[in-house]
Design a protein around this motif. Sequence first.
Motif, mmCIF file in Angstrom:
data_model
loop_
_atom_site.group_PDB
_atom_site.id
_atom_site.type_symbol
_atom_site.label_atom_id
_atom_site.label_comp_id
_atom_site.label_asym_id
_atom_site.label_seq_id
_atom_site.Cartn_x
_atom_site.Cartn_y
_atom_site.Cartn_z
ATOM 1 N N ALA A 71 -32.087 35.904 -24.164
ATOM 2 C CA ALA A 71 -31.041 36.830 -24.605
ATOM 3 C C ALA A 71 -29.760 36.125 -25.013
ATOM 4 O O ALA A 71 -29.083 36.545 -25.971
ATOM 5 N N PHE A 72 -29.421 35.039 -24.302
ATOM 6 C CA PHE A 72 -28.109 34.420 -24.508
ATOM 7 C C PHE A 72 -28.151 32.908 -24.742
ATOM 8 O O PHE A 72 -27.102 32.277 -24.878
ATOM 9 N N GLY A 73 -29.348 32.317 -24.754
ATOM 10 C CA GLY A 73 -29.440 30.893 -25.051
ATOM 11 C C GLY A 73 -29.120 29.984 -23.897
ATOM 12 O O GLY A 73 -28.897 28.786 -24.083
ATOM 13 N N THR A 74 -29.081 30.513 -22.686
ATOM 14 C CA THR A 74 -28.864 29.676 -21.507
ATOM 15 C C THR A 74 -29.605 30.279 -20.326
ATOM 16 O O THR A 74 -29.642 31.501 -20.155
ATOM 17 N N ALA A 75 -30.197 29.418 -19.515
ATOM 18 C CA ALA A 75 -30.890 29.864 -18.305
ATOM 19 C C ALA A 75 -29.960 29.870 -17.104
ATOM 20 O O ALA A 75 -30.365 30.246 -16.002
ATOM 21 N N THR A 76 -28.717 29.451 -17.318
ATOM 22 C CA THR A 76 -27.733 29.476 -16.239
ATOM 23 C C THR A 76 -27.075 30.848 -16.215
ATOM 24 O O THR A 76 -26.342 31.222 -17.131
ATOM 25 N N ILE A 77 -27.360 31.588 -15.185
ATOM 26 C CA ILE A 77 -26.928 32.981 -15.101
ATOM 27 C C ILE A 77 -25.500 33.062 -14.582
ATOM 28 O O ILE A 77 -25.093 32.304 -13.700
ATOM 29 N N ASP A 78 -24.717 33.985 -15.139
ATOM 30 C CA ASP A 78 -23.408 34.292 -14.570
ATOM 31 C C ASP A 78 -23.148 35.785 -14.704
ATOM 32 O O ASP A 78 -23.877 36.516 -15.374
ATOM 33 N N SER A 79 -22.095 36.242 -14.053
ATOM 34 C CA SER A 79 -21.807 37.681 -13.993
ATOM 35 C C SER A 79 -21.473 38.259 -15.362
ATOM 36 O O SER A 79 -21.842 39.403 -15.664
ATOM 37 N N LEU A 80 -20.779 37.499 -16.187
ATOM 38 C CA LEU A 80 -20.373 38.012 -17.496
ATOM 39 C C LEU A 80 -21.581 38.258 -18.392
ATOM 40 O O LEU A 80 -21.631 39.256 -19.118
ATOM 41 N N LEU A 81 -22.557 37.367 -18.333
ATOM 42 C CA LEU A 81 -23.764 37.564 -19.133
ATOM 43 C C LEU A 81 -24.577 38.743 -18.595
ATOM 44 O O LEU A 81 -25.158 39.514 -19.371
ATOM 45 N N ALA A 82 -24.611 38.890 -17.280
ATOM 46 C CA ALA A 82 -25.319 40.033 -16.700
ATOM 47 C C ALA A 82 -24.675 41.342 -17.151
ATOM 48 O O ALA A 82 -25.364 42.298 -17.525
ATOM 49 N N ALA A 83 -23.347 41.376 -17.133
ATOM 50 C CA ALA A 83 -22.632 42.582 -17.559
ATOM 51 C C ALA A 83 -22.861 42.851 -19.044
ATOM 52 O O ALA A 83 -22.989 44.007 -19.463
ATOM 53 N N LYS A 84 -22.917 41.801 -19.837
ATOM 54 C CA LYS A 84 -23.186 41.981 -21.275
ATOM 55 C C LYS A 84 -24.562 42.602 -21.488
ATOM 56 O O LYS A 84 -24.737 43.475 -22.347
ATOM 57 N N ALA A 85 -25.528 42.136 -20.742
ATOM 58 C CA ALA A 85 -26.890 42.663 -20.897
ATOM 59 C C ALA A 85 -26.947 44.139 -20.493
ATOM 60 O O ALA A 85 -27.546 44.968 -21.193
ATOM 61 N N ILE A 86 -26.314 44.480 -19.373
ATOM 62 C CA ILE A 86 -26.293 45.877 -18.936
ATOM 63 C C ILE A 86 -25.603 46.742 -19.984
ATOM 64 O O ILE A 86 -26.062 47.850 -20.307
ATOM 65 N N ALA A 87 -24.504 46.248 -20.540
ATOM 66 C CA ALA A 87 -23.779 46.999 -21.567
ATOM 67 C C ALA A 87 -24.648 47.213 -22.807
ATOM 68 O O ALA A 87 -24.629 48.291 -23.415
ATOM 69 N N GLN A 88 -25.409 46.192 -23.183
ATOM 70 C CA GLN A 88 -26.310 46.348 -24.325
ATOM 71 C C GLN A 88 -27.310 47.470 -24.072
ATOM 72 O O GLN A 88 -27.557 48.306 -24.945
ATOM 73 N N TYR A 89 -27.888 47.490 -22.877
ATOM 74 C CA TYR A 89 -28.848 48.543 -22.551
ATOM 75 C C TYR A 89 -28.179 49.908 -22.579
ATOM 76 O O TYR A 89 -28.723 50.876 -23.146
ATOM 77 N N GLU A 90 -27.009 50.018 -21.990
ATOM 78 C CA GLU A 90 -26.323 51.313 -21.934
ATOM 79 C C GLU A 90 -25.983 51.839 -23.322
ATOM 80 O O GLU A 90 -25.973 53.060 -23.537
ATOM 81 N N ARG A 91 -25.730 50.959 -24.263
ATOM 82 C CA ARG A 91 -25.425 51.421 -25.623
ATOM 83 C C ARG A 91 -26.644 52.024 -26.314
ATOM 84 O O ARG A 91 -26.499 52.751 -27.290
ATOM 85 N N THR A 92 -27.826 51.732 -25.813
ATOM 86 C CA THR A 92 -29.027 52.317 -26.407
ATOM 87 C C THR A 92 -29.308 53.718 -25.866
ATOM 88 O O THR A 92 -30.210 54.399 -26.366
ATOM 89 N N LEU A 93 -28.551 54.157 -24.862
ATOM 90 C CA LEU A 93 -28.748 55.479 -24.264
ATOM 91 C C LEU A 93 -28.012 56.498 -25.124
ATOM 92 O O LEU A 93 -26.818 56.748 -24.944
ATOM 93 N N ILE A 94 -28.735 57.069 -26.049
ATOM 94 C CA ILE A 94 -28.143 57.947 -27.062
ATOM 95 C C ILE A 94 -28.804 59.316 -26.996
ATOM 96 O O ILE A 94 -30.028 59.438 -27.064
#
Length: 373
Positions: free
Chosen positions: A193-216
């Motif tokens: 999803a983001f080009g790095t296997a090093t996880i951080d909170s900001l990337l997790a929040a970005k992924a959740i936000a992407q999913y939530e935007r698909t809830l239409i």
Amino acid sequence: MKGIHYIFVLVFVGISVTSCRREGCTDSAANNYDSRAKVDDGSCVYADCESPTPMSLNIPATFSRFLPAPTIPVDNPTTVEGVRLGKKLFFDKRLSDDLSQACASCHLPSQSFDDTNRFSIGIDGIAGTRNAMPIFNHAWNSNGKFFWDGRAFGLEEQALEPVTNPIEMHDTWANVVAKLQADSDYPGMFNAAFGTATIDSLLAAKAIAQYERTLISGNSRFDKYTQRQIALTSSELSGYNLFMSESGADCFHCHGDITNPLWTDNLFHNNGLDATFSDNGLGDITGNPSDNGKFKTPSLRNLVFTAPYMHDGRFQTLDEVIDHYSTGLQASPTISPLLKHIGDGGVLLNPQEKADLKAFLLTLTDSSFVVGH
């Protein structure tokens, strides 16, 4: 000689313990996967990794006709891989300290991503102070303010808070990241999803936000009516006319009309619930007394799924909500000037008008949204 023997044993034991906890890349999808590694040290390399696949939102016809394009941050475009990761995170109870709650625990897909409780209960059994808000059509929240009091700017910021809130998931992002990093799937999914296997909170929040935007949600009976696919009943049409009239129910100022299929202005108003406030809402965020008692206008879509109503869930039924605007308005210094009938205590609807207004509001129900998720 005996001392040398002890030294040899200690060295041998030390080597054995170290080997049992060998660090390295534990993700089998990585180029440098180490089958002997027991502890992932974040060193995984994914050479020749393809870029994430762009994903277009499934925008309803009424939205395309009346609304501007969705608001998507430049630094967080919607991708197939990001949405897949965000959905997995949204339903993952490892985001809470005791592994008992996920985002979906208080935002139930069966309830239009809302909660049936007046106040959601956190992992420690503590109730919140506000009713959970449903999640849909957030990609069109152009002012970017989220929560009832607008304290979060952007879905990405909004997604961060529940994890650390002591009366919700009550964890730390450092602890959550450690749990996700140790998982066999997440490092590869973050990399995709983001080009790095090093996880951080900001990337997790970005992924959740992407999913939530698909809830239409945009497939209600009223949506079909605006597309001339079906007719409404005389009661439903009378309800819409009341909705649109200042001498009727007078709802359109905050909730819009046929040209605003969001059915919210996404702004903050004091809608006459109380003469004095135990919760200042927006006022506690801005520090401006003129904002006291103001809360975000909720969408009128899917009301059949989203009870109880109002920021504090005080009304269990839609009939109670209609009664409030009919005869229950409370004057206060910050009351919205859009409530034209505050002097009369409300819009004074008769029983037939209340029934017609309710009939119209129920045409905004999109059952396919609930079934599809």
